[in-house]
Design a protein around this motif. Structure first.
Motif, short mmCIF file in Angstrom:
data_model
loop_
_atom_site.label_atom_id
_atom_site.label_comp_id
_atom_site.label_asym_id
_atom_site.label_seq_id
_atom_site.Cartn_x
_atom_site.Cartn_y
_atom_site.Cartn_z
N MET A 184 -31.07 8.06 -1.81
CA MET A 184 -29.93 7.56 -2.60
C MET A 184 -28.80 7.15 -1.66
SD MET A 184 -28.16 9.58 -5.80
CE MET A 184 -26.75 10.22 -4.95
N SER A 185 -28.20 5.95 -1.87
CA SER A 185 -27.12 5.53 -0.96
C SER A 185 -25.84 6.28 -1.31
CB SER A 185 -26.92 4.03 -1.04
OG SER A 185 -26.35 3.71 -2.28
N LYS A 186 -25.00 6.44 -0.29
CA LYS A 186 -23.76 7.21 -0.48
C LYS A 186 -22.76 6.40 -1.29
CE LYS A 186 -23.64 10.26 3.48
NZ LYS A 186 -22.68 10.89 4.37
N LYS A 187 -21.94 7.13 -2.07
CA LYS A 187 -20.92 6.46 -2.86
C LYS A 187 -19.73 6.10 -1.96
CE LYS A 187 -17.87 7.62 -6.68
NZ LYS A 187 -17.55 8.61 -7.70
N ALA A 188 -19.28 4.82 -2.01
CA ALA A 188 -18.17 4.39 -1.14
C ALA A 188 -16.84 4.59 -1.86
CB ALA A 188 -18.35 2.94 -0.76
N VAL A 189 -15.93 5.29 -1.19
CA VAL A 189 -14.61 5.51 -1.76
C VAL A 189 -13.56 4.91 -0.83
CG1 VAL A 189 -12.93 7.25 -2.51
CG2 VAL A 189 -15.36 7.67 -2.81
N GLY A 190 -12.67 4.14 -1.37
CA GLY A 190 -11.57 3.60 -0.57
C GLY A 190 -10.40 4.57 -0.59
N VAL A 191 -9.68 4.64 0.51
CA VAL A 191 -8.46 5.45 0.55
C VAL A 191 -7.33 4.55 1.04
CG1 VAL A 191 -7.31 7.47 1.53
CG2 VAL A 191 -9.77 7.55 1.05
N LEU A 192 -6.29 4.45 0.24
CA LEU A 192 -5.13 3.65 0.65
C LEU A 192 -4.07 4.63 1.17
CD1 LEU A 192 -3.54 1.00 0.80
CD2 LEU A 192 -2.90 1.32 -1.59
N ALA A 193 -3.90 4.64 2.50
CA ALA A 193 -2.93 5.54 3.15
C ALA A 193 -1.64 4.74 3.33
CB ALA A 193 -3.48 5.99 4.50
N MET A 194 -0.61 5.12 2.57
CA MET A 194 0.61 4.30 2.56
C MET A 194 1.70 4.92 3.43
SD MET A 194 0.59 3.01 -1.40
CE MET A 194 0.07 4.52 -2.20
N ALA A 195 2.32 4.06 4.24
CA ALA A 195 3.35 4.53 5.18
C ALA A 195 4.55 3.60 5.11
CB ALA A 195 2.78 4.58 6.58
N TYR A 196 5.67 4.07 5.67
CA TYR A 196 6.93 3.31 5.58
C TYR A 196 6.87 2.01 6.36
CZ TYR A 196 11.96 3.16 4.68
OH TYR A 196 13.21 2.83 4.23
N GLY A 197 6.30 2.07 7.59
CA GLY A 197 6.25 0.89 8.46
C GLY A 197 7.51 0.76 9.29
N THR A 198 7.36 0.10 10.43
CA THR A 198 8.49 -0.13 11.34
C THR A 198 8.26 -1.47 12.03
OG1 THR A 198 9.76 0.90 13.14
CG2 THR A 198 7.38 1.08 13.31
N PRO A 199 9.30 -2.10 12.56
CA PRO A 199 9.09 -3.39 13.23
C PRO A 199 8.22 -3.22 14.48
CG PRO A 199 11.44 -2.94 12.89
CD PRO A 199 10.70 -1.70 12.52
N SER A 200 7.39 -4.24 14.78
CA SER A 200 6.55 -4.17 15.99
C SER A 200 7.28 -4.69 17.21
CB SER A 200 5.27 -5.00 15.84
OG SER A 200 4.75 -4.86 14.58
N SER A 201 8.43 -5.35 17.00
CA SER A 201 9.24 -5.79 18.13
C SER A 201 10.69 -5.87 17.65
CB SER A 201 8.80 -7.17 18.63
OG SER A 201 9.20 -8.15 17.69
N LEU A 202 11.62 -5.89 18.58
CA LEU A 202 13.04 -5.95 18.17
C LEU A 202 13.34 -7.24 17.42
CD1 LEU A 202 14.97 -4.32 21.17
CD2 LEU A 202 14.46 -3.34 18.93
N ASP A 203 12.56 -8.31 17.70
CA ASP A 203 12.76 -9.59 16.99
C ASP A 203 12.47 -9.45 15.49
OD1 ASP A 203 13.37 -10.73 19.34
OD2 ASP A 203 11.37 -11.60 19.68
N GLU A 204 11.68 -8.46 15.15
CA GLU A 204 11.30 -8.31 13.73
C GLU A 204 12.25 -7.41 12.94
OE1 GLU A 204 7.27 -6.89 13.40
OE2 GLU A 204 6.49 -8.56 14.56
#
Ligand code: FEC
Length: 310
Positions: free
Chosen positions: A1-21
């Protein structure tokens, strides 16, 4: 039997990747209103003070990879695929949901890297995910609203608290004031009967009980720069009052957050420490959980408990 696939949405605040952003990021936080030049310059300065950028995106990535590994090591008949969705930076929550649909994910658990529920914090992450699911036709989500009393999480923070108290001589520890902090929110959440302040108090009371320390309180930090009233007391005012009343030693536990980021590295480690020096307090901050194994095990339990078993 194939395994059941479950998605997980891990939500975070986020931050700029450079000072320009930073401008785009700040505008997004302000729901489309551009910050003034002064506001922008002040925020850029804060990032520069903590070393140029915030480590938050990198920590979120490590947390998410670790979580996926733990879930699949012990997944039983489930395969978990964990995705990052950010509130204020790329990949945005809605775009990640689109990707999940593209990858054929039909069922998913959504949670936020923050323990306490407020309609203005966790609620808005969940709304973004629901909007994404409506726009892109799925997946079917089950959301974690809070995990502030999860036992393994409490145990992980308890250990950081013990370590912080160990920085003071044993005979002085009873005199150390312990402050639990979380991000302030506009006071109007109280009219909405929002559970946020009560949940913070619940976590704090349980942690204080676990380390058997009765000299504790709750304070708010990082209030927004807006004219409306925000939840108080602010941690800076509390530190001033404590010093006035003769307290010499404080442990700050920013238990509303799970990572080293601007609100911890600047608001606590710079702002509070500068004030502490001025008023003659020794302030020790508890280490953040970041991608530590004990914390990721706690999150894995939170996700597993939310996964539909049938
Ligand atoms: O390291 C980084 O670059 C990101 C650090 C960061 C975290 C964070 C967490 C929370 N916030 C919450 C609420 C608000 C509200 C406003 C607001 C504004 C900012 C600004 C920056 C910022 N926040 Fe944040 N927050 C972080 C960073 N936050 C930068 C803009 C400048 C400033 O005010 O300092 C006010 C919005 C407005 O102006 O209308 C409200 C809450 C959390 C904790 C829960 C979570 O992590 O989602 C609540 C990390």
């Amino acid at each position: 039997m194939s395994k059941k696939a479950v998605g997980v949405l891990a939500m975070a605040y986020g931050t700029p990747s450079s000072l320009d952003e930073v401008e785009e990021y700040y505008t997004h936080i302000r729901r489309g209103r551009k910050p003034s030049e002064d506001q922008l310059a002040e925020l850029v300065e804060r990032y520069k003070t903590i070393g140029g950028l915030s480590p938050l995106n990198e920590i979120t990535r490590k947390q998410t990879e670790g979580l996926e590994r733990i879930l699949n090591d012990n997944g039983g008949d489930m395969t978990y695929r964990v995705y990052i969705g950010m509130k204020h930076a790329k990949p945005f929550i809605e775009d990640t949901v689109k990707q999940m649909v593209k990858d054929g994910i039909q069922e998913a658990v959504g949670f936020v890297y923050a323990p306490h529920y407020s309609a203005m914090s966790i609620g808005s992450y969940i709304s973004a995910a629901k909007k994404g699911a409506e726009q892109h036709g799925g997946p079917e989500f089950s959301f974690v609203h809070q995990w502030h009393m999860q036992p393994q999480f409490l145990q992980a923070v308890t250990e950081r608290l013990r370590y912080a108290f160990a920085q003071f001589p044993e005979e002085e520890r009873d005199q150390v004031r312990l402050l639990f902090t979380a991000h302030s929110l506009p006071e109007r959440i109280l009219e909405m009967n929002d559970p946020y302040p009560e949940q913070l108090r619940e976590t704090a009371a349980e942690l204080a009980k676990r380390i058997e320390h009765s000299n504790w309180g709750v304070a708010w930090q990082s209030a927004g720069r807006t004219p409306e009233p925000w939840l108080g007391p602010d941690v800076l005012d509390v530190l001033r009052d404590l010093a006035d009343q003769g307290t010499r030693s404080v442990v700050i536990c920013p238990v509303g957050f799970v990572a080293d980021h601007l609100e911890v590295l600047y608001d606590i480690d710079v702002e509070c420490q500068v004030l502490a020096k001025e008023v003659g307090l020794k302030v020790v901050r508890t280490e953040m959980l970041n991608a530590a194994e004990d914390f990721l095990q706690a999150l894995a339990t939170v996700v597993r408990d939310h996964t539909k078993k049938d």
